[in-house]
Design a protein around this motif. Structure first.
Motif, PDB file in Angstrom:
ATOM      1  N   THR A 261      55.182  49.853  11.625  1.00 15.11           N
ATOM      2  CA  THR A 261      55.376  50.979  12.534  1.00 15.11           C
ATOM      3  C   THR A 261      56.784  51.532  12.375  1.00 15.11           C
ATOM      4  OG1 THR A 261      53.794  50.170  14.173  1.00 15.11           O
ATOM      5  CG2 THR A 261      55.477  51.678  14.957  1.00 15.11           C
ATOM      6  N   VAL A 262      56.888  52.852  12.267  1.00 14.03           N
ATOM      7  CA  VAL A 262      58.179  53.533  12.201  1.00 14.03           C
ATOM      8  C   VAL A 262      58.620  53.843  13.634  1.00 14.03           C
ATOM      9  CG1 VAL A 262      59.422  55.570  11.392  1.00 14.03           C
ATOM     10  CG2 VAL A 262      57.640  54.537   9.956  1.00 14.03           C
ATOM     11  N   PHE A 263      59.704  53.218  14.096  1.00 15.94           N
ATOM     12  CA  PHE A 263      60.151  53.436  15.467  1.00 15.94           C
ATOM     13  C   PHE A 263      61.408  54.296  15.565  1.00 15.94           C
ATOM     14  CE2 PHE A 263      62.162  49.532  14.047  1.00 15.94           C
ATOM     15  CZ  PHE A 263      63.462  49.620  14.525  1.00 15.94           C
ATOM     16  N   LYS A 264      61.964  54.663  14.423  1.00 15.01           N
ATOM     17  CA  LYS A 264      63.152  55.510  14.444  1.00 15.01           C
ATOM     18  C   LYS A 264      63.296  56.188  13.095  1.00 15.01           C
ATOM     19  CE  LYS A 264      68.189  55.259  15.168  1.00 15.01           C
ATOM     20  NZ  LYS A 264      69.325  54.397  15.568  1.00 15.01           N
ATOM     21  N   VAL A 265      63.717  57.455  13.107  1.00  8.27           N
ATOM     22  CA  VAL A 265      64.012  58.201  11.878  1.00  8.27           C
ATOM     23  C   VAL A 265      65.379  58.847  12.040  1.00  8.27           C
ATOM     24  CG1 VAL A 265      63.377  60.173  10.434  1.00  8.27           C
ATOM     25  CG2 VAL A 265      61.594  58.653  11.296  1.00  8.27           C
ATOM     26  N   GLU A 266      66.213  58.685  11.032  1.00 10.14           N
ATOM     27  CA  GLU A 266      67.518  59.338  11.050  1.00 10.14           C
ATOM     28  C   GLU A 266      67.776  59.973   9.685  1.00 10.14           C
ATOM     29  OE1 GLU A 266      70.292  56.218  11.933  1.00 10.14           O
ATOM     30  OE2 GLU A 266      70.380  55.492   9.853  1.00 10.14           O
ATOM     31  N   ARG A 267      68.838  60.755   9.620  1.00  6.73           N
ATOM     32  CA  ARG A 267      69.224  61.405   8.366  1.00  6.73           C
ATOM     33  C   ARG A 267      70.476  60.750   7.801  1.00  6.73           C
ATOM     34  NH1 ARG A 267      65.953  65.700   6.021  1.00  6.73           N
ATOM     35  NH2 ARG A 267      64.515  66.303   7.688  1.00  6.73           N
ATOM     36  N   GLY A 268      70.485  60.548   6.476  1.00  8.45           N
ATOM     37  CA  GLY A 268      71.643  59.994   5.805  1.00  8.45           C
ATOM     38  C   GLY A 268      72.688  61.056   5.513  1.00  8.45           C
ATOM     39  N   PRO A 269      73.795  60.681   4.876  1.00  2.29           N
ATOM     40  CA  PRO A 269      74.883  61.622   4.594  1.00  2.29           C
ATOM     41  C   PRO A 269      74.446  62.827   3.765  1.00  2.29           C
ATOM     42  CG  PRO A 269      75.582  59.357   4.193  1.00  2.29           C
ATOM     43  CD  PRO A 269      74.110  59.316   4.425  1.00  2.29           C
ATOM     44  N   ALA A 270      73.466  62.636   2.883  1.00  2.00           N
ATOM     45  CA  ALA A 270      72.985  63.731   2.042  1.00  2.00           C
ATOM     46  C   ALA A 270      71.791  64.454   2.658  1.00  2.00           C
ATOM     47  CB  ALA A 270      72.620  63.200   0.659  1.00  2.00           C
ATOM     48  N   GLY A 271      71.475  64.153   3.910  1.00  2.00           N
ATOM     49  CA  GLY A 271      70.355  64.806   4.576  1.00  2.00           C
ATOM     50  C   GLY A 271      69.022  64.138   4.332  1.00  2.00           C
ATOM     51  N   GLU A 272      69.017  62.998   3.627  1.00  5.69           N
ATOM     52  CA  GLU A 272      67.760  62.308   3.318  1.00  5.69           C
ATOM     53  C   GLU A 272      67.247  61.569   4.557  1.00  5.69           C
ATOM     54  OE1 GLU A 272      70.895  59.152   2.515  1.00  5.69           O
ATOM     55  OE2 GLU A 272      70.705  61.344   2.561  1.00  5.69           O
ATOM     56  N   LYS A 273      65.924  61.468   4.652  1.00  3.93           N
ATOM     57  CA  LYS A 273      65.321  60.752   5.771  1.00  3.93           C
ATOM     58  C   LYS A 273      65.388  59.242   5.537  1.00  3.93           C
ATOM     59  CE  LYS A 273      61.972  63.913   7.846  1.00  3.93           C
ATOM     60  NZ  LYS A 273      60.527  64.119   8.153  1.00  3.93           N
ATOM     61  N   ILE A 274      65.697  58.522   6.628  1.00  3.59           N
ATOM     62  CA  ILE A 274      65.708  57.060   6.599  1.00  3.59           C
ATOM     63  C   ILE A 274      64.805  56.583   7.726  1.00  3.59           C
ATOM     64  CG2 ILE A 274      67.117  54.982   6.703  1.00  3.59           C
ATOM     65  CD1 ILE A 274      69.542  56.777   6.010  1.00  3.59           C
ATOM     66  N   ALA A 275      63.795  55.799   7.388  1.00  7.34           N
ATOM     67  CA  ALA A 275      62.810  55.338   8.365  1.00  7.34           C
ATOM     68  C   ALA A 275      63.072  53.878   8.721  1.00  7.34           C
ATOM     69  CB  ALA A 275      61.397  55.496   7.809  1.00  7.34           C
ATOM     70  N   TYR A 276      63.171  53.598  10.017  1.00  6.74           N
ATOM     71  CA  TYR A 276      63.278  52.220  10.506  1.00  6.74           C
ATOM     72  C   TYR A 276      61.864  51.694  10.736  1.00  6.74           C
ATOM     73  CZ  TYR A 276      68.292  52.820  11.514  1.00  6.74           C
ATOM     74  OH  TYR A 276      69.651  53.029  11.425  1.00  6.74           O
ATOM     75  N   VAL A 277      61.518  50.609  10.073  1.00  6.71           N
ATOM     76  CA  VAL A 277      60.145  50.113  10.078  1.00  6.71           C
ATOM     77  C   VAL A 277      60.108  48.653  10.520  1.00  6.71           C
ATOM     78  CG1 VAL A 277      58.105  49.643   8.676  1.00  6.71           C
ATOM     79  CG2 VAL A 277      59.464  51.682   8.233  1.00  6.71           C
ATOM     80  N   ARG A 278      59.216  48.342  11.462  1.00  2.32           N
ATOM     81  CA  ARG A 278      58.898  46.943  11.781  1.00  2.32           C
ATOM     82  C   ARG A 278      57.639  46.593  11.009  1.00  2.32           C
ATOM     83  NH1 ARG A 278      57.691  42.670  15.672  1.00  2.32           N
ATOM     84  NH2 ARG A 278      56.364  41.369  14.364  1.00  2.32           N
ATOM     85  N   MET A 279      57.731  45.553  10.182  1.00  2.00           N
ATOM     86  CA  MET A 279      56.596  45.114   9.389  1.00  2.00           C
ATOM     87  C   MET A 279      55.777  44.091  10.171  1.00  2.00           C
ATOM     88  SD  MET A 279      56.669  46.781   6.578  1.00  2.00           S
ATOM     89  CE  MET A 279      55.431  45.806   5.723  1.00  2.00           C
ATOM     90  N   PHE A 280      54.481  44.350  10.318  1.00  4.51           N
ATOM     91  CA  PHE A 280      53.576  43.417  10.986  1.00  4.51           C
ATOM     92  C   PHE A 280      52.799  42.568   9.979  1.00  4.51           C
ATOM     93  CE2 PHE A 280      54.181  46.697  14.193  1.00  4.51           C
ATOM     94  CZ  PHE A 280      54.453  45.926  15.317  1.00  4.51           C
ATOM     95  N   SER A 281      52.581  43.105   8.797  1.00  2.00           N
ATOM     96  CA  SER A 281      51.812  42.379   7.791  1.00  2.00           C
ATOM     97  C   SER A 281      52.191  42.914   6.419  1.00  2.00           C
ATOM     98  CB  SER A 281      50.310  42.565   8.047  1.00  2.00           C
ATOM     99  OG  SER A 281      49.533  42.004   7.004  1.00  2.00           O
ATOM    100  N   GLY A 282      52.046  42.053   5.406  1.00  2.00           N
ATOM    101  CA  GLY A 282      52.267  42.495   4.033  1.00  2.00           C
ATOM    102  C   GLY A 282      53.734  42.624   3.673  1.00  2.00           C
ATOM    103  N   THR A 283      53.977  43.183   2.503  1.00  2.00           N
ATOM    104  CA  THR A 283      55.324  43.356   1.973  1.00  2.00           C
ATOM    105  C   THR A 283      55.429  44.724   1.314  1.00  2.00           C
ATOM    106  OG1 THR A 283      55.568  40.975   1.568  1.00  2.00           O
ATOM    107  CG2 THR A 283      57.055  42.454   0.375  1.00  2.00           C
ATOM    108  N   VAL A 284      56.482  45.472   1.626  1.00  2.00           N
ATOM    109  CA  VAL A 284      56.763  46.757   0.980  1.00  2.00           C
ATOM    110  C   VAL A 284      57.889  46.540  -0.019  1.00  2.00           C
ATOM    111  CG1 VAL A 284      57.611  49.103   1.305  1.00  2.00           C
ATOM    112  CG2 VAL A 284      55.985  48.137   2.930  1.00  2.00           C
ATOM    113  N   ARG A 285      57.670  46.999  -1.256  1.00  2.01           N
ATOM    114  CA  ARG A 285      58.657  46.835  -2.312  1.00  2.01           C
ATOM    115  C   ARG A 285      59.157  48.187  -2.798  1.00  2.01           C
ATOM    116  NH1 ARG A 285      54.764  42.973  -2.828  1.00  2.01           N
ATOM    117  NH2 ARG A 285      55.521  40.798  -2.998  1.00  2.01           N
ATOM    118  N   THR A 286      60.344  48.179  -3.347  1.00  9.05           N
ATOM    119  CA  THR A 286      60.895  49.400  -3.938  1.00  9.05           C
ATOM    120  C   THR A 286      59.964  49.921  -5.027  1.00  9.05           C
ATOM    121  OG1 THR A 286      63.104  48.502  -3.551  1.00  9.05           O
ATOM    122  CG2 THR A 286      62.948  50.413  -4.997  1.00  9.05           C
ATOM    123  N   ARG A 287      59.773  51.236  -5.013  1.00 10.24           N
ATOM    124  CA  ARG A 287      58.917  51.976  -5.946  1.00 10.24           C
ATOM    125  C   ARG A 287      57.437  51.844  -5.606  1.00 10.24           C
ATOM    126  NH1 ARG A 287      62.950  49.933  -8.987  1.00 10.24           N
ATOM    127  NH2 ARG A 287      61.738  48.119  -9.617  1.00 10.24           N
TER     128      ARG A 287
END
Length: 673
Positions: A261-287
């Motif tokens: 679940t994404v509970f917060k979204v903010e913008r980085g220095p370059a305006g990119e979105k950063i999503a704060y995620v609580r993982m309940f199951s599984g694993t998310v990997r880069t790419r």
């Protein structure tokens, strides 16, 4: 290492941010304890938070405790920012509810505790500020039992309350009174334990009681109460031990299907979105290509995760993956929104727990040239808080926002000026009403029959539903009577159109039924080229559905309802006479009145639009002794002339004639034909 995702919640000024600082200091994450007054706390990172001395956005910081990684989420205490608390609740394993030993149980404390209990979130109660003058632990314990929960037990005694030398002594096996109170509390929820205590009390050891306390706390049945001071550190070691002994750690298989679940979204220095995620199951990997979706909405196209960081021991190091039970920050999800679920499996806790915003304001730029910049800035803010309900009135060029209160409006105004360089003026807040159908109503348009300009047949019937039911879409036609894409287009457009009813307010508590359907199948000329003029598309149904639905709503008739709060008013009994005329003028309706000694307790309902004036006038009429608590209680009919809300560019009520003219002009037909 196990993880505990822990929320710190409280009424404003109870000391939860100071408690966060003390916990971080004890864990070695920070070398010096920050001050809310000085604006030097770790979790209040926004300049506006530091200047105003309040928490506005939730913040995450991690520390290690007894072999457990604690992801601590500090939340706002002011009720105007309850939406931030709501999103955090969706990701917690346990919570600490902070209560001031001086002010005691306050309005927001009760709202938070009711919600924590409803969601069965294991909760410890921490009575803070035992070193402050006026601290009274026994009085607060009585308030906790009477106003929050009877299933609470004090875990320590306070010596010298109200002084800087106040000390906290935890109860143990030697405390006969404590073990008796503990046994009495725990046997309320465990018949086997009750039977054991009755048969042979000596066989029920302190260790057994302590283990049962942990088990029942983790199930949300009982609530241990700790005492201390975030300023002096008194009682903090006892609380720290209770966090890992009594609260559950995160569960979930790292090799299971991805769910978060994404509970917060903010913008980085370059305006990119950063999503704060609580993982309940599984694993998310880069790419990884990651699917995501809004609550109750279809999954959107997957996006590739470009970077990951994980909260760990006060830092946010970059990692290749984030696994079940942990909280991470994800980059690369350009269309992600606060409240979205990620992965292929449904994440728990996606529904709304608190009342929606009940106020609305119009915001306009002070400089007309900033109109576009203002809209962009407000769109960015809506990414962080979807409940502000950004809404644009095209004809007048005004933008409306949904709000919880005046402080939130002041914060948005300051944020626009400081972070986006846009100065804006806000109109007076008005209540955010809803519409409900007064009765049934139906309408339909048949394909190729005037005045229908679209290659679609749509018939809809609107029926009232019980209060609080929301809106529902049903079929009275065969599911296979037309392609699924056309059915989906009608259903989605119905829900979109209900955002703006006959008087401009969102339509609630109704059932919309599809009664007629029809389409022209895909056709082409002899040479095989697809001809749009001979074939129905989803666009035909998306254009026609709002027109039919608004016709049905007009025939049903709608009534406008305004939001109301349930109030609880504690006043000196001798001030009831001067206060009564004000309550009558504000259309407040007292339901119960209790006079006890020199105190009078009033409970009833008051329109949301009148609460601010009651808050303003109350101190003067009650010698500053009146205490007001308000919680959302639903809606009541507006009497007299219904208020009309400004309409948007997409208002279906006023675009039908325009669409007819456009289509006829393209088809070469006379506009009046």
């Amino acid at each position: 290492m196990h993880a505990l995702n822990l929320g710190i919640l409280a009424h404003v000024d109870a000391g939860k941010t100071s408690l966060t600082e003390r916990l971080l200091y004890a864990a070695g994450v920070i070398d010096e304890i920050g001050s809310v007054d000085d604006g030097s706390t770790r979790t209040d990172s926004l300049a506006l938070e530091r200047r105003r001395g309040i928490t506005i956005q939730s913040a995450v910081v991690s520390f290690a405790l007894n072999g457990v990684t604690v992801n601590l989420l500090d939340t706002p205490g002011h009720p105007d920012f309850i939406a931030e608390v709501e999103r955090v609740l969706n990701v917690l394993d346990g919570a600490v509810l902070v209560v001031s030993a001086v002010e005691g149980v306050q309005a927001q404390t009760r709202v938070l505790m009711r919600t924590l209990q409803r969601l069965c979130i294991p909760t410890l109660i921490f009575v803070n500020k035992v070193d402050r003058r006026g601290a009274d632990g026994e009085r607060v314990l009585r308030q906790i039992a009477g106003r929050l929960t009877p299933d609470a037990v004090a875990m320590a005694a306070v010596d010298g309350p109200g002084t800087r030398a106040a000390r906290v002594t935890p109860y143990g096996a030697a405390g006969t009174g404590f073990t008796e109170r503990l046994a009495d509390l725990l046997t309320r929820h465990d018949d086997a334990l009750l039977a054991a205590c009755v048969e042979d009390p000596s066989a029920v050891s302190y260790g057994l009681l302590r283990g049962e306390l942990a088990a029942q706390t983790r199930r949300g049945l009982v609530h241990p109460v700790f005492f201390g001071s975030a300023v002096t550190g008194a009682g903090l070691e006892t609380l720290r031990a209770g966090l890992t002994e009594l609260l559950p750690t995160a569960t979930g298989a790292a090799d299971g299907p991805v769910s978060g679940t994404v509970f917060k979204v903010e913008r980085g220095p370059a305006g990119e979105k950063i999503a704060y995620v609580r993982m309940f199951s599984g694993t998310v990997r880069t790419r990884d290509p990651l699917p995501f979706h809004g609550p109750g909405a279809p999954r959107r196209s997957p996006a590739k995760v470009t970077a990951i960081s994980v909260f760990d021991r006060g830092a946010e190091p970059r990692r290749d993956a984030v696994a079940a039970g942990r909280i991470g920050k994800l980059w690369g999800l350009g269309d992600i929104r606060t409240g979205d679920g990620i992965g292929s499996a449904e994440a728990p806790g996606s529904r709304q727990h608190f009342a929606p915003p009940t106020l609305e304001t119009v915001v306009v730029p002070r400089r007309p040239a900033d109109r576009r910049a203002l809209h962009l800035a407000l769109t960015r803010l809506a990414e962080q808080d979807p409940l502000i309900g950004l809404r644009r009135d095209g004809p007048r060029g005004q933008t409306s926002l949904s709000l919880y209160g005046e402080v939130q409006k002041e914060v948005i105004e300051a944020t626009l000026a400081e972070e986006f360089g846009v100065e804006a003026d806000f109109h007076a807040t008005t209540p955010l009403c809803i519409e409900r159908p007064a009765g049934p109503g139906a309408a339909f348009e048949i394909i190729a029959e005037d005045p229908n300009p679209f290659l679609a047949t749509v018939g809809l019937r609107v029926d009232p539903a019980p209060a609080g039911a929301g809106s529902d879409f049903r079929l009275e036609v065969e599911l296979g009577s037309m392609p699924h894409a056309f059915m989906k287009a009608v259903e989605e457009t119905v829900h979109e159109t209900l955002r703006q009813g006959v008087y401009g307010w969102q339509v609630e508590d109704c059932t919309v039924t599809l009664t007629h359907s029809g389409y022209w199948a895909r056709q082409s000329h002899a040479h095989g080229v697809f001809d749009k003029s001979m074939s129905s598309t989803s666009g035909d149904f998306r254009q026609l559905t709002p027109l039919v639905l608004m016709d049905a709503l007009r025939r049903a008739g709608t009534r406008v309802y305004e939001p109301v709060h349930r109030f609880r008013l504690e006043i000196p009994a001798d001030t009831l006479g001067p206060l009564s005329p004000l309550l009558a003028r504000l259309h407040a309706v007292p339901r119960t009145q209790t006079v006890r000694d020199a105190e009078c307790l009033l409970e009833g309902e008051i329109p949301v639009a009148r609460v601010h004036e009651l808050e303003r006038r109350l101190p003067g009429l009650t010698r500053g002794e009146g205490v007001l608590e308000c919680t959302f209680a639903g809606y009541q009919p507006v009497h007299g002339e219904f208020p009309v809300r400004a309409r948007t560019d997409h208002d279906p009520l006023h675009r039908k004639e325009y669409l007819l003219k456009v289509v006829r002009r393209v088809a070469g037909r006379p506009e009046g034909g």
